[in-house]
Design a protein around this motif. Structure first.
Motif, PDB file in Angstrom:
ATOM      1  N   GLU A  71       1.943  -2.908   3.458  1.00  0.00           N
ATOM      2  CA  GLU A  71       1.546  -2.885   2.049  1.00  0.00           C
ATOM      3  C   GLU A  71       2.248  -1.750   1.309  1.00  0.00           C
ATOM      4  OE1 GLU A  71      -2.679  -2.580   2.092  1.00  0.00           O
ATOM      5  OE2 GLU A  71      -2.962  -4.550   3.042  1.00  0.00           O
ATOM      6  N   ASN A  72       2.313  -0.582   1.928  1.00  0.00           N
ATOM      7  CA  ASN A  72       2.990   0.543   1.286  1.00  0.00           C
ATOM      8  C   ASN A  72       4.474   0.254   1.088  1.00  0.00           C
ATOM      9  OD1 ASN A  72       0.674   2.160   1.097  1.00  0.00           O
ATOM     10  ND2 ASN A  72       0.946   2.988   3.150  1.00  0.00           N
ATOM     11  N   ALA A  73       5.089  -0.389   2.061  1.00  0.00           N
ATOM     12  CA  ALA A  73       6.507  -0.739   1.936  1.00  0.00           C
ATOM     13  C   ALA A  73       6.717  -1.776   0.843  1.00  0.00           C
ATOM     14  CB  ALA A  73       7.031  -1.257   3.270  1.00  0.00           C
ATOM     15  N   ALA A  74       5.851  -2.782   0.801  1.00  0.00           N
ATOM     16  CA  ALA A  74       5.998  -3.850  -0.194  1.00  0.00           C
ATOM     17  C   ALA A  74       5.870  -3.317  -1.618  1.00  0.00           C
ATOM     18  CB  ALA A  74       4.960  -4.940   0.066  1.00  0.00           C
ATOM     19  N   ALA A  75       5.078  -2.246  -1.788  1.00  0.00           N
ATOM     20  CA  ALA A  75       4.885  -1.662  -3.114  1.00  0.00           C
ATOM     21  C   ALA A  75       5.984  -0.664  -3.478  1.00  0.00           C
ATOM     22  CB  ALA A  75       3.526  -0.970  -3.180  1.00  0.00           C
ATOM     23  N   SER A  76       6.907  -0.399  -2.539  1.00  0.00           N
ATOM     24  CA  SER A  76       7.989   0.566  -2.754  1.00  0.00           C
ATOM     25  C   SER A  76       9.251  -0.146  -3.231  1.00  0.00           C
ATOM     26  CB  SER A  76       8.292   1.306  -1.443  1.00  0.00           C
ATOM     27  OG  SER A  76       9.079   0.488  -0.580  1.00  0.00           O
ATOM     28  N   PRO A  77      10.278   0.610  -3.633  1.00  0.00           N
ATOM     29  CA  PRO A  77      11.546  -0.026  -4.029  1.00  0.00           C
ATOM     30  C   PRO A  77      12.360  -0.564  -2.858  1.00  0.00           C
ATOM     31  CG  PRO A  77      11.300   2.181  -5.010  1.00  0.00           C
ATOM     32  CD  PRO A  77      10.268   2.057  -3.945  1.00  0.00           C
ATOM     33  N   TRP A  78      11.917  -0.327  -1.606  1.00  0.00           N
ATOM     34  CA  TRP A  78      12.764  -0.630  -0.447  1.00  0.00           C
ATOM     35  C   TRP A  78      12.126  -1.616   0.528  1.00  0.00           C
ATOM     36  CZ3 TRP A  78      10.871   4.554  -0.994  1.00  0.00           C
ATOM     37  CH2 TRP A  78      11.588   5.294  -1.967  1.00  0.00           C
ATOM     38  N   GLY A  79      11.169  -2.384   0.059  1.00  0.00           N
ATOM     39  CA  GLY A  79      10.420  -3.268   0.946  1.00  0.00           C
ATOM     40  C   GLY A  79      11.274  -4.241   1.732  1.00  0.00           C
ATOM     41  N   ASP A  80      12.414  -4.633   1.177  1.00  0.00           N
ATOM     42  CA  ASP A  80      13.270  -5.611   1.863  1.00  0.00           C
ATOM     43  C   ASP A  80      14.032  -5.000   3.030  1.00  0.00           C
ATOM     44  OD1 ASP A  80      14.802  -4.031   0.132  1.00  0.00           O
ATOM     45  OD2 ASP A  80      16.277  -5.610  -0.197  1.00  0.00           O
ATOM     46  N   ARG A  81      14.005  -3.673   3.167  1.00  0.00           N
ATOM     47  CA  ARG A  81      14.720  -3.014   4.261  1.00  0.00           C
ATOM     48  C   ARG A  81      13.780  -2.429   5.312  1.00  0.00           C
ATOM     49  NH1 ARG A  81      17.195   1.352   3.189  1.00  0.00           N
ATOM     50  NH2 ARG A  81      16.649   1.812   1.033  1.00  0.00           N
ATOM     51  N   LEU A  82      12.493  -2.679   5.170  1.00  0.00           N
ATOM     52  CA  LEU A  82      11.504  -2.107   6.070  1.00  0.00           C
ATOM     53  C   LEU A  82      10.765  -3.211   6.823  1.00  0.00           C
ATOM     54  CD1 LEU A  82      10.330   0.440   3.460  1.00  0.00           C
ATOM     55  CD2 LEU A  82      10.793   1.168   5.785  1.00  0.00           C
ATOM     56  N   THR A  83      10.652  -3.031   8.150  1.00  0.00           N
ATOM     57  CA  THR A  83       9.932  -3.972   9.003  1.00  0.00           C
ATOM     58  C   THR A  83       8.974  -3.191   9.890  1.00  0.00           C
ATOM     59  OG1 THR A  83      11.869  -5.434   9.076  1.00  0.00           O
ATOM     60  CG2 THR A  83      10.165  -5.779  10.745  1.00  0.00           C
ATOM     61  N   PHE A  84       7.759  -3.715  10.043  1.00  0.00           N
ATOM     62  CA  PHE A  84       6.765  -3.028  10.866  1.00  0.00           C
ATOM     63  C   PHE A  84       6.207  -3.990  11.903  1.00  0.00           C
ATOM     64  CE2 PHE A  84       6.859  -0.829   6.802  1.00  0.00           C
ATOM     65  CZ  PHE A  84       7.014   0.489   7.219  1.00  0.00           C
ATOM     66  N   ARG A  85       6.020  -3.468  13.121  1.00  0.00           N
ATOM     67  CA  ARG A  85       5.514  -4.286  14.213  1.00  0.00           C
ATOM     68  C   ARG A  85       4.383  -3.556  14.930  1.00  0.00           C
ATOM     69  NH1 ARG A  85      11.206  -6.149  17.102  1.00  0.00           N
ATOM     70  NH2 ARG A  85      12.357  -6.585  15.176  1.00  0.00           N
ATOM     71  N   THR A  86       3.314  -4.295  15.199  1.00  0.00           N
ATOM     72  CA  THR A  86       2.239  -3.760  16.033  1.00  0.00           C
ATOM     73  C   THR A  86       2.641  -3.951  17.483  1.00  0.00           C
ATOM     74  OG1 THR A  86       0.591  -4.321  14.347  1.00  0.00           O
ATOM     75  CG2 THR A  86      -0.216  -3.898  16.582  1.00  0.00           C
ATOM     76  N   CYS A  87       3.011  -2.841  18.114  1.00  0.00           N
ATOM     77  CA  CYS A  87       3.581  -2.934  19.455  1.00  0.00           C
ATOM     78  C   CYS A  87       3.625  -1.547  20.076  1.00  0.00           C
ATOM     79  CB  CYS A  87       5.000  -3.513  19.365  1.00  0.00           C
ATOM     80  SG  CYS A  87       5.884  -3.617  20.927  1.00  0.00           S
ATOM     81  N   ALA A  88       3.302  -1.458  21.358  1.00  0.00           N
ATOM     82  CA  ALA A  88       3.516  -0.205  22.084  1.00  0.00           C
ATOM     83  C   ALA A  88       5.009  -0.023  22.296  1.00  0.00           C
ATOM     84  CB  ALA A  88       2.794  -0.241  23.426  1.00  0.00           C
ATOM     85  N   VAL A  89       5.524   1.164  22.018  1.00  0.00           N
ATOM     86  CA  VAL A  89       6.962   1.366  22.129  1.00  0.00           C
ATOM     87  C   VAL A  89       7.450   1.173  23.569  1.00  0.00           C
ATOM     88  CG1 VAL A  89       6.943   3.867  22.549  1.00  0.00           C
ATOM     89  CG2 VAL A  89       8.859   2.821  21.290  1.00  0.00           C
TER      90      VAL A  89
END
Length: 233
Positions: free
Chosen positions: A74-92
Motif C-alpha cells: 500500500e505504501n509503495a502504491a501510494a508513492s511515485p515509484w509503485g511500478d518499480r517495487l515488489t513485495f513478497r511474504t517469504c522467509a529469505v
C-alpha cells in the motif's frame, strides 16, 4: 502515519514502526547508477525499499518479509515509484531470485536477550526466525559477484555479525553512530562485499553523530545525510 518529503509511510498494521535505524540505513547505503536490482530483507513497512526507490530511479526493488507485506504494498502504491517495487511474504532462507546488485537489511539483532510478549516485535528484534548465519548465507546466495550488502546493527551485534561473515563477506565501509557527542556509539552501519571484490575497494571507517546534545538540534552531518527525506530538514 509518517510523512517524508516524497512519500508517506502508513504503519498501523506493522509491529515495528518507522525509526532512526531504518532511515539511517536507507540514506547511508551506497548506491551506483549501475544498480538495477535491489533486495530489502525484512522490509516491514517498506520504508528502506521506498528510500532506495527514490535514490535509484532506474532500479527495481524487491522487499521480502516473513510477516504480511500488504502495508508495504500500500505504501509503495501510494508513492511515485509503485511500478518499480515488489513485495513478497517469504522467509529469505527460502527466497530465490536473480542476483541483486545491492542488498539491504535492518535485521533482527537481539541474539541472547529475553523475548518480549509481543510476537511481532519479538520476530523483528530477536534473531528467532533469522540467525546471523542464515542472513549471511542468504546474502551469499543472492548477491552479484561485485554486489554490496548494507545493514545496521548495535555495535556489539555488529562485531558478532562480522565474525560470522569472516572469510566470506568482508567489510568495505563502517560508520559508527552516536546519538550525541557525550554518548558512546550505539549503532554500526556496515557495508560488505565478497572478499575478491572488497580487495579492490579497500576499507573506510567513519563516525556519525546525530545530535549536538541540545533538544531538537541535529549535526550538519546528520542533516546532510537525511535531508532528502525528512520534512524537518
Amino acid at each position: 502515519m509518517f510523512r517524508f518529503k516524497q512519500f508517506t509511510i502508513r504503519q498501523d498494521r506493522c509491529p515495528m514502526k518507522v525509526g532512526t535505524d531504518g532511515v539511517l540505513l536507507g540514506a547511508w547505503a551506497s548506491t551506483s547508477a549501475a544498480d538495477r536490482r535491489v533486495l530489502d530483507i525484512g522490509t516491514g513497512t517498506g520504508l528502506i525499499a521506498l528510500m532506495l526507490a527514490q535514490r535509484l530511479p532506474r532500479a527495481r526493488i524487491v522487499g521480502v518479509d516473513i510477516d504480511t507485506v500488504e502495508q508495504a504494498r500500500e505504501n509503495a502504491a501510494a508513492s511515485p515509484w509503485g511500478d518499480r517495487l515488489t513485495f513478497r511474504t517469504c522467509a529469505v532462507q527460502t527466497f530465490h531470485d536473480a542476483p541483486f546488485d545491492l542488498i539491504v537489511s535492518n535485521p533482527p539483532f537481539f541474539v541472547d536477550s529475553l523475548t518480549c510478549p509481543d510476537a511481532g516485535r519479538t520476530a523483528a528484534r530477536h534473531a528467532v526466525h533469522l540467525t546471523f548465519g542464515e542472513l549471511r548465507d542468504a546474502v551469499l546466495r543472492l548477491l552479484t559477484p561485485a554486489g554490496r550488502f548494507a545493514l545496521i546493527l548495535p555495535v556489539q551485534e555488529a562485531g558478532r555479525f562480522l565474525a560470522v561473515c569472516a572469510g566470506q563477506l568482508q567489510p568495505v565501509r563502517r560508520t559508527d553512530v552516536r546519538t550525541t557527542p557525550r554518548h558512546p556509539a550505539k549503532r554500526s552501519l556496515l557495508e560488505l562485499m565478497r572478499p575478491e571484490a572488497a580487495a579492490a575497494v579497500g576499507f573506510e571507517r567513519t563516525e556519525l553523530i546525530i545530535g549536538t546534545g541540545e533538544h531538537e538540534c541535529y549535526t550538519p552531518e546528520y542533516r546532510a545525510l537525511t535531508r532528502d527525506f525528512y520534512l524537518k530538514f
